[in-house]
Design a protein around this motif. Structure first.
Motif, PDB file in Angstrom:
ATOM      1  N   PRO A  38      -6.208  85.552 155.807  1.00 25.10           N
ATOM      2  CA  PRO A  38      -5.477  86.172 154.698  1.00 25.10           C
ATOM      3  C   PRO A  38      -5.989  87.582 154.444  1.00 25.10           C
ATOM      4  N   PRO A  39      -5.244  88.406 153.730  1.00 21.93           N
ATOM      5  CA  PRO A  39      -5.672  89.800 153.522  1.00 21.93           C
ATOM      6  C   PRO A  39      -7.018  89.911 152.827  1.00 21.93           C
ATOM      7  N   GLU A  40      -7.338  88.960 151.975  1.00 24.69           N
ATOM      8  CA  GLU A  40      -8.612  89.039 151.247  1.00 24.69           C
ATOM      9  C   GLU A  40      -9.816  88.796 152.145  1.00 24.69           C
ATOM     10  N   ALA A  41      -9.591  88.206 153.336  1.00 24.48           N
ATOM     11  CA  ALA A  41     -10.714  87.938 154.235  1.00 24.48           C
ATOM     12  C   ALA A  41     -11.427  89.222 154.636  1.00 24.48           C
ATOM     13  N   GLY A  42     -10.698  90.319 154.670  1.00 22.87           N
ATOM     14  CA  GLY A  42     -11.310  91.592 155.048  1.00 22.87           C
ATOM     15  C   GLY A  42     -12.284  92.131 154.020  1.00 22.87           C
ATOM     16  N   TYR A  43     -12.341  91.515 152.843  1.00 25.45           N
ATOM     17  CA  TYR A  43     -13.272  91.962 151.801  1.00 25.45           C
ATOM     18  C   TYR A  43     -14.428  90.985 151.585  1.00 25.45           C
ATOM     19  N   ARG A  44     -14.572  90.015 152.442  1.00 30.10           N
ATOM     20  CA  ARG A  44     -15.605  89.002 152.211  1.00 30.10           C
ATOM     21  C   ARG A  44     -17.020  89.522 152.399  1.00 30.10           C
ATOM     22  N   TRP A  45     -17.141  90.735 152.857  1.00 33.00           N
ATOM     23  CA  TRP A  45     -18.467  91.349 152.969  1.00 33.00           C
ATOM     24  C   TRP A  45     -19.018  91.729 151.601  1.00 33.00           C
ATOM     25  N   ILE A  46     -18.186  91.702 150.572  1.00 29.21           N
ATOM     26  CA  ILE A  46     -18.584  92.238 149.274  1.00 29.21           C
ATOM     27  C   ILE A  46     -19.770  91.475 148.687  1.00 29.21           C
ATOM     28  N   ASP A  47     -19.832  90.151 148.915  1.00 35.63           N
ATOM     29  CA  ASP A  47     -20.911  89.344 148.334  1.00 35.63           C
ATOM     30  C   ASP A  47     -22.281  89.753 148.847  1.00 35.63           C
TER      31      ASP A  47
END
Length: 719
Positions: free
Chosen positions: A403-412
């Motif tokens: 999903p598009p949000e997967a590209g932001y999973r580095w944020i944690d």
């Protein structure tokens, strides 16, 4: 055992009959609590001492310390002081004949050096600690001789009945108490004979050295000799009786060869995960297939009495339920696992539901195990959702598009992981964005220094990016405040996402000086603006998975720029920040019911009488508000200040007054925070809110005039 070598046989033989006489007497004087604590020293799996008597705060041995002294300090002052108090009178009145063998082996009083140095580590020390330190300096080696003698005497068969626990003793605490008391009595008996022979200056006649040396010696002994027969069974029975469900824990587990285990012993051999692709039963536990090959992963475990009411599928990629057989219980994730992560300490059939996320590598890999006792049953696959599972099962791997949000999973895992606000402003310059935040572009500072400033004043970093400016507040929130959003949106379309370590969030959108939407993730409600709705399209905030990441997708869509991990790294490396002069919070009207009464009654500066203000004429309320502001100004001694006087006379905030009011929110300028709270509160367009806010400030800052002011307001309410 610590302290090598055996004591002379003749010396040990001479001590045995004296110990036989003294052990029963001394054993009866030892309190149960300390005896239990000592008796558990040889049982590493026993729970921590309930009395708080064993505290290993001094467990690291100094090079200059004797083994006995180090052991004594590791027990903690509470235990040694309690035992000294219990044994002191008995020892002071004890008459014993010192065997000739002791006199021959232990130097007498004449061996004391004419001069010596004495030093203690730390501040206040227990009497026993001070006495043993002094003994070690006056008679080096004597305390360790006592330790060797205690160990050797304890091995004599004639003493075995005196050191054994009673056959009728069965409870864990009872066994530990008898074990500890008997061996401490032996150690005290040996220490009495040796130290009375020494008769060192400053130690003659004191029982503190005897108890201290005995404790250090018995600590070494009890840590190495076996526990009494039946203790392991009693400990297990105790743990089973005290095991309370539900139980939960979170920990880091070790991954080897793409798996981690929850087992009673070592998991050996190959493990076949091809059945369900995630988890399999092994002897005494389970094994879980991971995406990570080697390293550490976070796992949480929940142990229940009954099966959970629902199956949690929303957060996880894969969810599988299997059965396994506990042979004895107490399965763990490995050595060093927290006590709470152990399975119940009894045998039986169990079900475990294994939840997995991130095995394909694009998210933080994590697991949750939910476990309960239940008859054996077949495997149940509740959810299949990652590519690894299909591959392990030997099935065709579907083309699973992240999903598009997967590209932001580095944020944690980034510098923003715990708390931050990310703001994107389209078509703006960094200078415009900084001014809109309330920062001065001409005054950059070192970001690291700002982050470590104990005053915690707000600050922001900015980065020119394609199409606009990215503003980041590390652990800040000004970009989520309506006044800032309005100011920013006057220079460019703005979107921001705030999150805190307490799981609070705010996703906001603004344009042309107006906040179009601002809401907690998952609580958007009806939104009228079409472009905001388009930015939120297809993003489900109801579940907890990837909520921040979905918020960043919405910012990307609305702001026209995708936040990248390298952007955050670049800002961290450049380490430039700007202090923010906060905008003033928005003024809100007091909420009322249709009949004019307060919507939230029962509180306020006049307590219950505050509700009566709702029916006071507006002009009267306005007069009350400014009267309160004037009282605060008089009490703080600034009524004659030109800016303050003008604000009170004109009943408004001039630009100069607004600047001072804003500055009062900073730590360095909070001396007059209540004053500006009162003045600004009085400017509220809603007369009721103005009166309540100004009177609230005056209640704390008007000094002696405050009570008179509040009494006047109460009279106004009742007229």
């Amino acid at each position: 055992m610590e302290g090598q070598g055996k004591a002379p046989t003749g010396l040990v033989d001479a001590l045995v009959p004296v110990a036989e006489d003294l052990i029963p007497l001394l054993r009866g004087r030892i309190p149960r609590g300390p005896a239990i604590a000592l008796g558990r020293l040889g049982a590493p799996e026993a729970r921590p001492d309930m009395f708080g008597l064993v505290a290993g705060k001094h467990s690291v041995m100094d090079a200059a310390e004797s083994v006995v002294f180090s052991r004594l300090r590791s027990l903690g002052d509470g235990l040694s002081e309690r035992l000294l108090g219990a044994l002191e009178l008995t020892l002071d009145g004890l008459t014993v004949a010192i065997p000739d063998e002791v006199k021959a082996a232990v130097p007498g009083p004449d061996a004391t050096p004419e001069s010596f140095g004495f030093a203690m580590v730390g501040g206040q020390n227990a009497e026993t600690v001070t006495a043993v330190r002094l003994l070690d300096q006056l008679r080096p080696g004597v305390s360790e001789l006592v330790m060797r003698l205690v160990a050797d005497v304890a091995e004599r068969e004639t003493l075995a009945p005196l050191l054994a626990v009673a056959p009728e003793s069965t409870g864990e605490a009872e066994l530990a108490a008898e074990h500890g008391a008997a061996h401490l009595a032996l150690a005290v008996a040996v220490a009495v004979l040796v130290l009375r022979r020494v008769e060192a200056p400053l130690l003659a006649g004191t029982s503190a050295a005897v108890v201290g040396v005995a404790l250090g010696a018995v600590s070494a002994l009890l840590s190495e000799i076996p526990m009494p027969a039946g203790y392991a069974a009693a400990l297990l029975e105790k743990r089973r009786a005290e095991y309370v469900l539900p139980a939960s824990a979170s920990c880091s587990v070790e991954v080897r060869e793409h798996r981690f285990t929850l087992v009673e012993g070592a998991a050996l051999g190959e493990t076949d995960f091809s059945g369900n692709g995630l988890a399999v039963a092994v002897p005494g536990g389970i094994a879980v297939r991971t995406g990570l090959g080697e390293g550490q992963l976070g796992v949480s475990i929940l142990i229940l009495e009954e099966p959970p009411d629902e199956v949690n599928l929303g957060w996880w990629d894969e969810v599988v339920e299997i059965s396994w057989r506990a042979e004895r219980g107490d399965a763990t994730f490995g050595e060093g696992s927290p006590h709470g992560s152990r399975t119940p300490p009894w045998p039986g059939d169990f079900r475990v539901r294994v939840h997995a996320i991130g095995r394909d590598g694009e998210a933080g890999e994590r697991y949750e195990l939910v476990l309960w006792q239940a008859p054996h049953g077949p495997d149940v696959v509740h959810k299949r959702g990652d590519r690894l599972g299909y591959a392990v099962r030997g099935e065709p791997v579907p083309d699973i598009e992240p999903p598009p949000e997967a590209g932001y999973r580095w944020i944690d895992e980034s510098a923003l992981g715990d708390a931050a606000t990310v703001t994107m402003v389209r078509g703006a310059s960094p200078e415009e964005v900084l001014r809109a935040f309330g920062a001065d572009p001409a005054e950059p500072e070192v970001a690291e220094e700002l982050s470590q400033d104990l005053d915690l004043d707000p600050w922001v970093s900015v980065l020119a990016v394609e199409g606009g400016v990215l503003a980041v507040e590390f652990n800040g929130f000004q970009g989520s405040c309506p006044p800032v959003l309005k100011s920013l949106s006057e220079v460019g379309r703005t979107a921001s996402l705030f999150w805190s370590i307490d799981a609070l969030t705010a996703l906001s959108f603004a344009d042309n000086g107006k906040v179009l939407a601002s809401f907690e993730l998952g609580c958007a409600g009806e939104i009228e603006d079409g472009e905001v709705n388009e930015a939120l399209s297809g993003l489900d905030f109801d579940g907890y998975r990837d909520r921040l990441e979905k918020g960043l997708v919405a910012i990307e869509r609305y702001g026209g720029y995708r936040l990248r991990e390298e952007d955050v790294q670049r800002m961290s490396e450049e380490a430039v920040g700007y202090r923010i002069l906060p905008h003033l919070p928005e003024l809100y009207p007091e909420a009322r019911n249709p009949d004019g009464s307060r919507a939230f009654p029962g509180n306020g500066p006049l307590d219950a009488d505050t509700d009566r203000l709702a029916f006071v004429p507006g002009e009267t309320l306005r007069d009350l508000a400014w009267r309160a502001a004037s009282a605060v100004a008089e009490n703080t001694g600034v009524a004659a200040d030109a800016v303050v006087a003008a604000a009170l006379a004109e009943r408004r905030l001039s630009p100069a007054a607004e600047l001072l009011a804003r500055r009062s929110q900073l730590r360095a300028d909070r001396e007059h925070a209540w004053l500006w709270e009162a003045i600004r509160g009085a400017t509220n367009p809603d007369p009721l809110a103005a009166a309540i806010n100004a009177l609230s400030a005056a209640r704390y800052a008007a000094g002696p005039a405050g009570e008179s002011l509040l009494d006047h307001a109460r009279r106004v309410c009742r007229e």
